[in-house]
Write a protein that holds these residues in place. Structure first.
Motif, PDB file in Angstrom:
ATOM      1  N   LYS A   6      31.558  53.069  65.532  1.00 21.80           N
ATOM      2  CA  LYS A   6      31.348  53.764  67.135  1.00 21.80           C
ATOM      3  C   LYS A   6      31.789  51.801  68.124  1.00 21.80           C
ATOM      4  CE  LYS A   6      31.443  56.507  70.131  1.00 21.80           C
ATOM      5  NZ  LYS A   6      31.856  57.970  69.658  1.00 21.80           N
ATOM      6  N   MET A  30      35.574  52.427  70.244  1.00 16.68           N
ATOM      7  CA  MET A  30      35.254  52.835  71.600  1.00 16.68           C
ATOM      8  C   MET A  30      36.552  51.695  72.336  1.00 16.68           C
ATOM      9  SD  MET A  30      31.449  52.601  72.218  1.00 16.68           S
ATOM     10  CE  MET A  30      31.863  51.645  74.722  1.00 16.68           C
ATOM     11  N   ILE A  31      36.445  50.529  71.070  1.00 21.11           N
ATOM     12  CA  ILE A  31      38.009  49.150  71.113  1.00 21.11           C
ATOM     13  C   ILE A  31      38.994  49.772  71.212  1.00 21.11           C
ATOM     14  CG2 ILE A  31      38.530  47.710  70.408  1.00 21.11           C
ATOM     15  CD1 ILE A  31      35.248  46.662  70.116  1.00 21.11           C
ATOM     16  N   ALA A  54      18.295  47.081  68.531  1.00 22.01           N
ATOM     17  CA  ALA A  54      18.523  47.519  69.561  1.00 22.01           C
ATOM     18  C   ALA A  54      17.931  48.305  70.366  1.00 22.01           C
ATOM     19  CB  ALA A  54      19.620  47.224  69.858  1.00 22.01           C
ATOM     20  N   ASN A  55      18.151  49.754  69.428  1.00 19.71           N
ATOM     21  CA  ASN A  55      17.821  50.988  69.694  1.00 19.71           C
ATOM     22  C   ASN A  55      16.053  51.006  69.360  1.00 19.71           C
ATOM     23  OD1 ASN A  55      19.569  51.982  70.485  1.00 19.71           O
ATOM     24  ND2 ASN A  55      20.262  52.095  68.886  1.00 19.71           N
ATOM     25  N   PHE A 103      30.567  51.261  78.409  1.00 19.64           N
ATOM     26  CA  PHE A 103      29.619  50.749  77.087  1.00 19.64           C
ATOM     27  C   PHE A 103      28.689  50.969  77.588  1.00 19.64           C
ATOM     28  CE2 PHE A 103      27.984  46.176  76.739  1.00 19.64           C
ATOM     29  CZ  PHE A 103      28.347  46.433  75.254  1.00 19.64           C
ATOM     30  N   ARG A 161      23.955  46.114  71.319  1.00 14.26           N
ATOM     31  CA  ARG A 161      23.483  47.323  72.698  1.00 14.26           C
ATOM     32  C   ARG A 161      23.467  48.410  71.935  1.00 14.26           C
ATOM     33  NH1 ARG A 161      22.126  42.381  75.211  1.00 14.26           N
ATOM     34  NH2 ARG A 161      23.747  42.535  77.135  1.00 14.26           N
ATOM     35  N   GLY A 162      23.071  48.189  70.550  1.00 13.78           N
ATOM     36  CA  GLY A 162      22.176  49.971  70.256  1.00 13.78           C
ATOM     37  C   GLY A 162      23.642  50.991  69.704  1.00 13.78           C
ATOM     38  N   ILE A 163      24.989  49.905  69.788  1.00 13.35           N
ATOM     39  CA  ILE A 163      25.818  50.561  69.214  1.00 13.35           C
ATOM     40  C   ILE A 163      26.885  50.282  68.018  1.00 13.35           C
ATOM     41  CG2 ILE A 163      28.316  51.453  70.323  1.00 13.35           C
ATOM     42  CD1 ILE A 163      27.585  51.086  73.025  1.00 13.35           C
ATOM     43  N   ASP A 164      26.634  51.354  67.056  1.00  8.21           N
ATOM     44  CA  ASP A 164      27.034  50.697  66.100  1.00  8.21           C
ATOM     45  C   ASP A 164      28.645  49.843  65.412  1.00  8.21           C
ATOM     46  OD1 ASP A 164      29.201  52.984  64.762  1.00  8.21           O
ATOM     47  OD2 ASP A 164      26.971  54.098  64.264  1.00  8.21           O
ATOM     48  N   THR A 165      29.142  49.743  64.800  1.00 15.40           N
ATOM     49  CA  THR A 165      30.360  48.992  64.422  1.00 15.40           C
ATOM     50  C   THR A 165      31.606  50.006  64.321  1.00 15.40           C
ATOM     51  OG1 THR A 165      29.408  47.081  62.892  1.00 15.40           O
ATOM     52  CG2 THR A 165      31.963  47.719  63.127  1.00 15.40           C
ATOM     53  N   PHE A 225      22.791  37.646  76.407  1.00 15.85           N
ATOM     54  CA  PHE A 225      23.295  36.132  76.126  1.00 15.85           C
ATOM     55  C   PHE A 225      23.277  34.892  76.553  1.00 15.85           C
ATOM     56  CE2 PHE A 225      25.288  38.276  72.003  1.00 15.85           C
ATOM     57  CZ  PHE A 225      25.245  39.853  71.758  1.00 15.85           C
ATOM     58  N   ARG A 266      44.328  53.133  76.184  1.00 19.87           N
ATOM     59  CA  ARG A 266      43.836  54.485  77.348  1.00 19.87           C
ATOM     60  C   ARG A 266      45.367  54.723  78.123  1.00 19.87           C
ATOM     61  NH1 ARG A 266      38.639  52.750  80.350  1.00 19.87           N
ATOM     62  NH2 ARG A 266      40.514  51.288  80.752  1.00 19.87           N
ATOM     63  N   GLU A 281      22.152  47.407  65.097  1.00 23.59           N
ATOM     64  CA  GLU A 281      21.761  48.453  66.690  1.00 23.59           C
ATOM     65  C   GLU A 281      20.395  48.989  66.246  1.00 23.59           C
ATOM     66  OE1 GLU A 281      24.339  47.570  63.897  1.00 23.59           O
ATOM     67  OE2 GLU A 281      24.576  49.589  62.900  1.00 23.59           O
ATOM     68  N   GLY A 333      39.667  52.011  73.937  1.00 28.18           N
ATOM     69  CA  GLY A 333      39.912  51.749  75.369  1.00 28.18           C
ATOM     70  C   GLY A 333      41.405  50.526  75.433  1.00 28.18           C
ATOM     71  N   PHE A 334      41.696  50.224  74.265  1.00 26.67           N
ATOM     72  CA  PHE A 334      42.931  49.854  73.779  1.00 26.67           C
ATOM     73  C   PHE A 334      43.902  50.504  73.949  1.00 26.67           C
ATOM     74  CE2 PHE A 334      46.272  47.875  71.144  1.00 26.67           C
ATOM     75  CZ  PHE A 334      46.387  46.354  72.172  1.00 26.67           C
ATOM     76  N   GLY A 390      39.279  47.123  78.070  1.00 25.19           N
ATOM     77  CA  GLY A 390      40.515  47.789  77.988  1.00 25.19           C
ATOM     78  C   GLY A 390      38.459  48.658  77.733  1.00 25.19           C
ATOM     79  N   VAL A 391      37.171  48.107  77.623  1.00 26.10           N
ATOM     80  CA  VAL A 391      36.520  49.498  78.042  1.00 26.10           C
ATOM     81  C   VAL A 391      35.242  48.819  79.410  1.00 26.10           C
ATOM     82  CG1 VAL A 391      33.559  50.228  76.208  1.00 26.10           C
ATOM     83  CG2 VAL A 391      36.002  48.956  75.623  1.00 26.10           C
ATOM     84  N   ILE A 434      30.219  38.252  76.313  1.00 26.54           N
ATOM     85  CA  ILE A 434      31.463  38.556  75.773  1.00 26.54           C
ATOM     86  C   ILE A 434      32.478  39.041  76.531  1.00 26.54           C
ATOM     87  CG2 ILE A 434      32.765  39.449  73.655  1.00 26.54           C
ATOM     88  CD1 ILE A 434      30.165  36.991  72.733  1.00 26.54           C
ATOM     89  N   ILE A 482      31.994  40.615  69.251  1.00 27.30           N
ATOM     90  CA  ILE A 482      32.701  41.406  70.077  1.00 27.30           C
ATOM     91  C   ILE A 482      31.704  42.197  69.371  1.00 27.30           C
ATOM     92  CG2 ILE A 482      33.963  43.454  71.026  1.00 27.30           C
ATOM     93  CD1 ILE A 482      36.534  41.003  71.091  1.00 27.30           C
ATOM     94  N   TYR A 512      28.268  41.882  69.822  1.00 24.85           N
ATOM     95  CA  TYR A 512      27.808  42.387  71.415  1.00 24.85           C
ATOM     96  C   TYR A 512      27.486  43.731  71.373  1.00 24.85           C
ATOM     97  CZ  TYR A 512      27.649  41.737  76.301  1.00 24.85           C
ATOM     98  OH  TYR A 512      27.274  42.110  77.972  1.00 24.85           O
ATOM     99  N   PHE A 513      28.722  44.978  70.926  1.00 32.68           N
ATOM    100  CA  PHE A 513      28.192  46.363  71.171  1.00 32.68           C
ATOM    101  C   PHE A 513      26.517  46.136  70.023  1.00 32.68           C
ATOM    102  CE2 PHE A 513      31.553  48.994  72.257  1.00 32.68           C
ATOM    103  CZ  PHE A 513      32.717  47.447  73.112  1.00 32.68           C
ATOM    104  N   ASN A 514      26.753  45.660  68.895  1.00 30.97           N
ATOM    105  CA  ASN A 514      25.841  46.352  67.941  1.00 30.97           C
ATOM    106  C   ASN A 514      24.380  45.982  68.654  1.00 30.97           C
ATOM    107  OD1 ASN A 514      26.929  44.753  65.416  1.00 30.97           O
ATOM    108  ND2 ASN A 514      27.694  46.538  65.666  1.00 30.97           N
TER     109      ASN A 514
END
Ligand SMILES: Nc1ncnc2c1ncn2[C@@H]1O[C@H](COP(=O)(O)OP(=O)(O)OP(=O)(O)O)[C@@H](O)[C@H]1O
Ligand SMILES: [Mg+2]
Lengths: 255, 480
Positions: free
Chosen positions: B442, B446-447, A80-81, A102, B436-440, A88, B453, A77, B450-451, A96-97, A92, B429, B432-434
């Motif tokens: 967080k 979110m998942i 990325a930052n 996202f 995009r800069g989002i740590d595990t 990809f 919600r 991460e 979301g699940f 739900g998100v 993926i 999954i 994919y978040f990581n």
């Protein structure tokens, strides 16, 4: 931007470490667009995975600097930052998100990393609308779950859309053109071209020179058996398209 | 260690966030259960004769029953003679302002982020705090009184509204319904009573925070909600418990009565001590919750369940009246060695009755999470409709998720739909978040949000925030 020197990396397969990258060298300066081509299984996606920090790969030798720092010091991460983006090969699905949620999180994480305040909802929406136009994705997909139920082409366009929003310094695109129809290909290419500037670099992995008609690369490299075995300009891609990889295999003597 | 593995390890070793004990002096009776215990409880509470008789009758019923074996859960059966059946804070219950409340108690609420002050000032929620069986504090009573709404502790209801209690107590969950309902009927300590007069829309959300406090004290809450014709009420119940080594038994009974055209929304956020990562300690939650809906009435159960070592719970709706509606929205999280067997029963008796079931199970660690649902359509339930959706989210491969939908259909005009999905938070999954800069951590939050919600959206606003926080807290620190 990124400097890869003598990179060796292995993956574990059935209890054994198998070396995939076997001394790869590549240097990409700010503003440059590099294309990588190569036969199936030669290690292109592995390179993307190692650079972006995916679990399960072990770097056994070599060095990579990203923005003049040791890349491997950073978590995925953080990379990325710091401005690395991977489009990809197989995006993926995240049930739900929503795309909006996202992206907002991704963007705000990056802003926080840079010491900036989170974007206000209004500003975020404006940005997202503007970038969605770039890849001609309708407004309604913003509220849909990330990639869920997207067609293959939509997923690829979504990757470019995310890239546009996150504004990376270094983008790796792994076969973004595969599975795109000719119109979508143009849309994606236009998206990328509009992002091209003197400070941003691209590493484009592709099997088809067709994409390179739209995104004109500065360099084309051939990756074979875990190494860059030949580099050239755009004309190299044309030659590969016409003649395949056999002549290179003979030239460099890989099986 | 892979990300996923690490996530699991830490998720699994997460300490119980709200594990603390409030030191308040207690008044308790000796352990054990027999007629004398019942007489003592009843006397302590100064109950009328009919109530004592009702309890004794329940005890005799219970004594003839044997504890059932629960499918899909294993636990040490409680020793009912080792339980203390009554404990009340020594402090006198009738208080007029927060200043009079034991500061220890206030501190506890502060730790939970739900201080009464905040509650009162910001949300306008009337809070009836049940702390170890006796109501310590009731607020907003006057405002409710203006509308004729009765909201009080069960003990008070027995004293002040005996006719209502007599009329409805045990009508939805009869004493002999099951082993734990019988036990509760015999020994119930306190709980809440709520009555909404005809045509009244209750002006505020009614909320009760339950806490189990004294070690080894079984908790036997009794809740009764009566919504008269055309009335509406939204009732919120939430709980957390201090860290304990001994297993604590909780066997509550909740009865809802929605008369013609009435609507009852019952929401629960439950976070009792689940035991440590080896499965030691933790609350046993064997609750009987059931509502009856008369003509065109509606009952919705919404629950977010993150706690307890063993949960066995099926909030149910008896759709007696024509055109009545039953809903069940649930998020159940299990972790470590937690076991949950939850679901609902929708009993369609009336014509054109409708039910909707949305169940979201999240399993992590070595836990087991089962959904067990019954949809029963009786012979006379012409045009009954049911829709069920059961989704499972697995975190890793050491946990289990099971879905047992039972359908009994006696009417060919009924329509029944069932959907089920299972997904797994895998490395792909998270990466994919990581990327995009989002740590595990967080990403997981979110998942999970979301699940869940669809269910969280059903909670009243202020509760949804708390529920989200709770889900996040159970995930907090799950990744290093
Ligand atoms: N996690 C893994 N486990 C086992 N083998 C792997 C793993 N990842 C990659 N490999 C192997 O490494 C080699 C290189 O794979 P990679 O995906 O990098 O190829 P590629 O050049 O991207 O191919 P393509 O053009 O088909 O996308 C292949 O032989 C592949 O099977
Ligand atoms: Mg590939």
């Amino acid at each position: 931007m990124i400097n890869i020197h003598n990179l060796h990396a292995s993956v574990e397969s059935e209890g054994q470490m198998v070396e995939i990258l076997k001394g790869l060298d590549l240097n990409i300066n700010p503003g440059e667009v590099h294309a990588i081509m190569g036969p199936n299984g030669s290690g292109k996606s592995t390179l993307a995975a190692v650079l972006s920090g995916k679990e399960g790969y072990e770097v056994t030798e070599g060095k990579v600097t990203f923005k003049d720092q040791d890349l491997f010091e950073w978590e995925p991460e953080e990379r990325a930052n710091e401005g690395m983006f991977l489009a990809f090969q197989y995006p993926i699905e995240v049930p739900g998100v929503s795309n909006a949620n996202f992206l907002k999180e991704a963007l705000n994480e990056k802003r926080a990393y840079q010491g900036l305040e989170p974007l206000k909802a209004g500003e975020f929406l404006k940005l997202v609308r503007e970038k969605a136009k770039l890849v001609e994705l309708g407004d309604n997909f913003i509220s849909r779950s990330v990639n869920e139920g997207f067609s293959g082409g939509e997923k690829k366009r979504n990757e470019i859309f995310q890239m546009a929003v996150l504004d990376p310094e270094f983008a790796i695109m792994d076969e973004t053109d595969s599975g795109l129809d000719i119109d979508a290909l143009k849309i994606v290419a236009n998206g990328v071209n509009s992002l091209r500037d003197d400070n941003r670099s691209f590493l484009i992995i592709t099997h088809y020179q067709r994409l390179l008609d739209y995104i004109i690369p500065d360099y084309v490299h051939v990756l074979m058996d875990g190494r860059i075995v030949k580099s050239g300009g755009k004309e190299l891609a044309l030659k590969l398209e016409e003649q395949g990889y056999d002549w290179i295999k003979e030239e460099v003597g890989v099986a | 260690m892979s990300d996923e593995q690490q996530l699991l390890e830490e998720f699994t070793s997460k300490e119980y966030e709200y594990g603390f004990v409030t030191e308040i002096e207690e008044d308790r009776i000796p352990k054990g259960l027999n007629e004398d215990t019942i007489r003592l409880i009843s006397a302590k509470k100064n109950e009328p004769e009919w109530m004592l008789e009702w309890r004794l009758n329940a005890l005799r019923t219970w004594q003839k029953m044997t504890e059932p074996n629960r499918p899909n859960v294993t636990y040490h059966k409680p020793d009912f003679q080792e339980i203390t059946y009554y404990s009340a804070p020594k402090q006198k219950p009738q208080l007029n302002s927060l200043d009079e409340v034991d500061p220890e108690l206030l501190k506890t609420f502060e730790k939970l982020g739900i201080s009464l002050e905040e509650q009162k000032r910001l949300t306008g929620v009337a809070v009836d705090v049940v702390m170890d069986s006796v109501s310590v504090k009731t607020t907003f009573r006057d405002e409710l009184k203006k509308h004729g709404v009765i909201f009080c502790s069960f003990s008070e209801a027995i004293q002040d509204h005996p006719d209502l209690v007599k009329k409805y107590l045990g009508t939805v969950v009869p004493t002999a319904d099951n082993f734990y309902a019988a036990l509760n009927s015999a020994v119930f300590s306190d709980g809440s009573f709520c009555y909404i007069p005809k045509g009244v829309r209750c002006p505020m959300e009614l909320s009760t925070y339950f806490r189990i406090n004294a070690a080894g004290t079984g908790q036997f809450e009794r809740t009764l909600i009566v919504a008269e014709e055309g009335s509406y009420v939204s009732y919120l119940e939430g709980c957390t418990a201090p860290m304990r080594d001994e297993n604590q038994l909780h066997a509550a009974v909740v009865e809802l009565i929605a008369l013609d055209n009435a609507e009852i929304k019952y929401s629960t956020v439950q976070n009792w001590y689940p035991g440590n990562e080896h499965g030691v300690g933790g609350v046993y939650n064997f609750v009987t919750k059931r509502g009856i809906a008369h003509e065109r009435a509606k009952i919705s159960w919404t629950q977010v369940e993150t706690g307890s070592a063993v949960t066995w719970k099926y909030p149910s709706c008896i759709l007696k009246g024509d055109h009545s509606i039953g809903e069940f929205y649930s998020v159940a999280v299990t972790n470590n060695r937690q076991q949950a067997d939850t679901g609902t029963k929708m009993i369609h008796l009336g014509k054109n009755t409708k039910s909707r079931i949305v169940s979201k199970g999240i399993s992590a660690g070595k836990s087991d999470n089962s959904y067990r649902g019954l949809v029963h359509i009786s012979k006379h339930a012409e045009g009954a409709q049911n829709y069920s959706q059961c989704d499972s989210l697995l975190m890793g491969d050491q946990c289990g998720a099971h879905t047992f939908p039972y359908i009994e259909n006696k009417n060919s005009t009924a329509s029944i739909e069932h959907e089920a999905t299972t997904s797994k938070i895998g490395e792909d999954i998270l990466f994919y978040f990581n990327q995009r800069g989002i740590d595990t951590e967080k990403a997981t939050e979110m998942i999970v949000n979301g699940f869940s919600r669809e269910v969280l959206d059903k909670l009243p606003m202020e509760f949804a925030v708390e529920a989200k926080k709770l889900l996040a807290v159970s995930l907090e620190g799950s990744v290093g």
